[in-house]
Scaffold this motif. Structure first.
Motif, mmCIF file in Angstrom:
data_model
loop_
_atom_site.group_PDB
_atom_site.id
_atom_site.type_symbol
_atom_site.label_atom_id
_atom_site.label_comp_id
_atom_site.label_asym_id
_atom_site.label_seq_id
_atom_site.Cartn_x
_atom_site.Cartn_y
_atom_site.Cartn_z
ATOM 1 N N LYS A 164 0.598 -0.859 0.502
ATOM 2 C CA LYS A 164 -0.260 0.065 0.147
ATOM 3 C C LYS A 164 0.811 0.955 -0.354
ATOM 4 N N CYS A 220 -11.497 0.635 -4.365
ATOM 5 C CA CYS A 220 -11.769 -1.557 -4.510
ATOM 6 C C CYS A 220 -12.861 -1.243 -3.321
ATOM 7 N N TYR A 273 -1.013 -0.357 -9.309
ATOM 8 C CA TYR A 273 -1.710 0.473 -10.468
ATOM 9 C C TYR A 273 -1.146 0.061 -11.481
ATOM 10 N N SER A 300 -12.323 2.412 -11.317
ATOM 11 C CA SER A 300 -13.477 3.775 -11.135
ATOM 12 C C SER A 300 -14.429 3.893 -11.780
ATOM 13 N N ILE A 336 -6.612 -1.036 -11.268
ATOM 14 C CA ILE A 336 -5.741 -1.296 -9.587
ATOM 15 C C ILE A 336 -6.243 -2.290 -9.258
ATOM 16 N N LYS A 386 -8.956 4.805 -2.283
ATOM 17 C CA LYS A 386 -9.745 3.791 -1.524
ATOM 18 C C LYS A 386 -10.843 2.931 -1.563
ATOM 19 N N PRO A 396 -5.482 -0.148 -2.549
ATOM 20 C CA PRO A 396 -5.194 -0.206 -3.268
ATOM 21 C C PRO A 396 -3.144 -0.847 -3.107
ATOM 22 N N CYS A 449 -6.781 -4.209 -6.049
ATOM 23 C CA CYS A 449 -6.805 -4.148 -5.005
ATOM 24 C C CYS A 449 -6.645 -5.581 -3.446
#
Length: 149
Positions: A33, A84, A138, A98, A128, A81, A135, A130
């Protein structure tokens, strides 16, 4: 018998497998993270001064100069976040897209000038990965063009 080149469609599962093996081997999720945050989050957007290239400065500061392409997300970590969980939708192989657009800066390395080209625009964060609803990576794939969508 001649050796064959690996298929590109195998690349994503191999990357995800490597991430899973790293996680299973005891690599703490906080390290992943924090690495994600260091490489991809810049909120609020850092000021680099007049006549300075944002990408050149940020890639040097973050210790990732020479990376072919990198994206910085200019949003609070709590917003990222959400991708996720409720702010994103499953795409494939553990990747999330997203729902909302985020302000981002994409930096692409230009070897002939030994500098970065920068493009800023809001867009959806597509890739992303997770873990534990946070996350951790990337994926810069597919490579986005440097023109605004």
């Amino acid at each position: 018998m001649a050796m064959r080149r690996p298929h590109l469609r195998l690349l994503l599962p191999l990357v995800l497998l490597a991430a899973c093996l790293a996680l299973a081997s005891g690599t703490p999720w906080t390290r992943l993270k924090n690495r994600f945050r260091w490489h991809h989050v810049d909120f609020p957007r850092s000021s680099v001064g007049f006549r300075n290239n944002y990408c050149d400065k940020m890639m040097w500061r973050r210790g990732i100069y020479g990376t072919l392409i990198n994206t910085f997300i200019h949003a609070p970590m709590r917003s990222i976040k959400r991708v996720c969980s409720v702010g994103g939708m499953h795409v494939s192989n553990g990747l999330r897209k997203s729902i909302f657009h985020f302000p981002v800066t994409t930096c692409r390395y230009k070897p002939y000038t030994d500098s970065y080209k920068e493009v800023k625009y809001p867009r959806q964060i597509v890739t992303i990965g997770c873990w534990n609803r946070l996350p951790v990576f990337y994926l810069e794939f597919p490579p986005y063009s440097l023109s605004a969508p």
